[in-house]
Design a protein around this motif. Structure first.
Motif, PDB file in Angstrom:
ATOM      1  N   UNK A  19      22.990  50.791 -12.416  1.00  7.63           N
ATOM      2  CA  UNK A  19      23.755  51.334 -11.287  1.00  7.63           C
ATOM      3  C   UNK A  19      23.053  51.140  -9.945  1.00  7.63           C
ATOM      4  N   UNK A  20      21.763  50.876  -9.974  1.00  6.86           N
ATOM      5  CA  UNK A  20      20.973  50.812  -8.738  1.00  6.86           C
ATOM      6  C   UNK A  20      21.441  49.749  -7.737  1.00  6.86           C
ATOM      7  N   UNK A  21      21.743  48.523  -8.167  1.00  4.15           N
ATOM      8  CA  UNK A  21      22.150  47.533  -7.158  1.00  4.15           C
ATOM      9  C   UNK A  21      23.331  47.996  -6.299  1.00  4.15           C
ATOM     10  N   UNK A  22      24.324  48.596  -6.933  1.00  2.00           N
ATOM     11  CA  UNK A  22      25.479  49.091  -6.177  1.00  2.00           C
ATOM     12  C   UNK A  22      25.094  50.283  -5.300  1.00  2.00           C
ATOM     13  N   UNK A  23      24.239  51.152  -5.820  1.00  2.00           N
ATOM     14  CA  UNK A  23      23.833  52.353  -5.085  1.00  2.00           C
ATOM     15  C   UNK A  23      23.046  52.008  -3.823  1.00  2.00           C
ATOM     16  N   UNK A  24      22.109  51.076  -3.939  1.00  2.00           N
ATOM     17  CA  UNK A  24      21.219  50.776  -2.812  1.00  2.00           C
ATOM     18  C   UNK A  24      21.788  49.725  -1.857  1.00  2.00           C
ATOM     19  N   UNK A  25      22.898  49.109  -2.226  1.00  2.00           N
ATOM     20  CA  UNK A  25      23.476  48.046  -1.391  1.00  2.00           C
ATOM     21  C   UNK A  25      23.833  48.536   0.012  1.00  2.00           C
ATOM     22  N   UNK A  26      24.192  49.785   0.130  1.00  3.42           N
ATOM     23  CA  UNK A  26      24.622  50.321   1.428  1.00  3.42           C
ATOM     24  C   UNK A  26      23.486  50.985   2.210  1.00  3.42           C
ATOM     25  N   UNK A  27      22.281  51.006   1.652  1.00  2.00           N
ATOM     26  CA  UNK A  27      21.176  51.637   2.355  1.00  2.00           C
ATOM     27  C   UNK A  27      20.817  50.816   3.577  1.00  2.00           C
ATOM     28  N   UNK A  28      20.464  51.461   4.665  1.00  2.00           N
ATOM     29  CA  UNK A  28      20.220  50.748   5.926  1.00  2.00           C
ATOM     30  C   UNK A  28      18.942  49.916   5.915  1.00  2.00           C
ATOM     31  N   UNK A  29      18.891  48.993   6.852  1.00  2.00           N
ATOM     32  CA  UNK A  29      17.673  48.209   7.059  1.00  2.00           C
ATOM     33  C   UNK A  29      16.537  49.189   7.358  1.00  2.00           C
ATOM     34  N   UNK A  30      15.363  48.868   6.904  1.00  2.00           N
ATOM     35  CA  UNK A  30      14.238  49.759   7.119  1.00  2.00           C
ATOM     36  C   UNK A  30      13.996  50.699   5.954  1.00  2.00           C
ATOM     37  N   UNK A  31      14.897  50.687   4.978  1.00  4.98           N
ATOM     38  CA  UNK A  31      14.710  51.554   3.814  1.00  4.98           C
ATOM     39  C   UNK A  31      14.182  50.762   2.614  1.00  4.98           C
ATOM     40  N   UNK A  32      13.749  49.547   2.870  1.00  6.16           N
ATOM     41  CA  UNK A  32      13.257  48.689   1.801  1.00  6.16           C
ATOM     42  C   UNK A  32      12.092  49.277   1.029  1.00  6.16           C
ATOM     43  N   UNK A  33      11.224  50.003   1.724  1.00 11.41           N
ATOM     44  CA  UNK A  33      10.082  50.632   1.053  1.00 11.41           C
ATOM     45  C   UNK A  33      10.549  51.641   0.017  1.00 11.41           C
ATOM     46  N   UNK A  34      11.620  52.362   0.336  1.00 15.83           N
ATOM     47  CA  UNK A  34      12.153  53.372  -0.577  1.00 15.83           C
ATOM     48  C   UNK A  34      12.880  52.701  -1.746  1.00 15.83           C
ATOM     49  N   UNK A  35      13.597  51.636  -1.442  1.00 16.00           N
ATOM     50  CA  UNK A  35      14.282  50.871  -2.486  1.00 16.00           C
ATOM     51  C   UNK A  35      13.265  50.304  -3.472  1.00 16.00           C
ATOM     52  N   UNK A  36      12.206  49.722  -2.936  1.00 16.71           N
ATOM     53  CA  UNK A  36      11.168  49.147  -3.788  1.00 16.71           C
ATOM     54  C   UNK A  36      10.533  50.217  -4.667  1.00 16.71           C
ATOM     55  N   UNK A  37      10.230  51.355  -4.091  1.00 11.96           N
ATOM     56  CA  UNK A  37       9.608  52.448  -4.845  1.00 11.96           C
ATOM     57  C   UNK A  37      10.550  52.967  -5.921  1.00 11.96           C
ATOM     58  N   UNK A  38      11.834  53.064  -5.607  1.00 12.31           N
ATOM     59  CA  UNK A  38      12.825  53.519  -6.576  1.00 12.31           C
ATOM     60  C   UNK A  38      12.903  52.549  -7.751  1.00 12.31           C
ATOM     61  N   UNK A  39      12.965  51.267  -7.455  1.00 15.03           N
ATOM     62  CA  UNK A  39      13.026  50.261  -8.518  1.00 15.03           C
ATOM     63  C   UNK A  39      11.772  50.293  -9.381  1.00 15.03           C
ATOM     64  N   UNK A  40      10.616  50.415  -8.745  1.00 12.06           N
ATOM     65  CA  UNK A  40       9.370  50.422  -9.502  1.00 12.06           C
ATOM     66  C   UNK A  40       9.239  51.671 -10.367  1.00 12.06           C
ATOM     67  N   UNK A  41       9.618  52.818  -9.829  1.00  9.24           N
ATOM     68  CA  UNK A  41       9.514  54.067 -10.594  1.00  9.24           C
ATOM     69  C   UNK A  41      10.479  54.064 -11.780  1.00  9.24           C
ATOM     70  N   UNK A  42      11.691  53.597 -11.569  1.00  6.83           N
ATOM     71  CA  UNK A  42      12.668  53.557 -12.649  1.00  6.83           C
ATOM     72  C   UNK A  42      12.248  52.543 -13.708  1.00  6.83           C
ATOM     73  N   UNK A  43      11.761  51.393 -13.255  1.00  7.12           N
ATOM     74  CA  UNK A  43      11.261  50.379 -14.194  1.00  7.12           C
ATOM     75  C   UNK A  43      10.079  50.917 -14.989  1.00  7.12           C
TER      76      UNK A  43
END
Length: 111
Positions: A19-43
């Motif tokens: 579900x993550x790709x759809x969830x994070x697709x709308x996150x604004x520029x500058x939130x990449x650090x949070x996206x990366x951390x979310x992906x790494x923690x879930x993985x």
């Protein structure tokens, strides 16, 4: 089929990851650090469930499940931040937060 693929907690985490790709697709520029951390923690949670389930020794199994629990808590806290920043809606937050809580409870029982 590997043993970890039969675990409900593993499949719940994997479904959340799908579900993550759809969830994070709308996150604004500058939130990449949070996206990366979310992906790494879930993985990390998914991978440690699999590795822990593959261990023969109870001590090693517990160690990997403990790491998976910590990673699930990290995912939940990132969701808290995403909600606070307005990146996700309340319903998505509640659903995913509940999934991570379920995973954590299951892992405590598997330890």
């Amino acid at each position: 089929m590997f043993g970890h693929q039969r675990l409900h907690c593993y499949n719940l985490c994997l479904d959340a990851a799908k579900r993550m790709p759809q969830l994070i697709a709308s996150w604004p520029a500058g939130s990449g650090y949070l996206i990366d951390q979310l992906k790494r923690a879930l993985s990390s949670s998914i991978l440690n469930i699999a590795e822990g389930n593959g261990r023969r020794s109870l001590k090693e199994r517990r160690r990997f499940f403990d790491i998976a629990i910590g990673s699930a808590a990290e995912v939940a806290s990132i969701l808290d931040i995403a909600l606070a920043y307005g990146y996700i809606g309340k319903s998505s937050y509640e659903e995913l937060h509940d999934v991570m809580l379920q995973v954590t409870r299951m892992l405590y029982k598997l330890r």
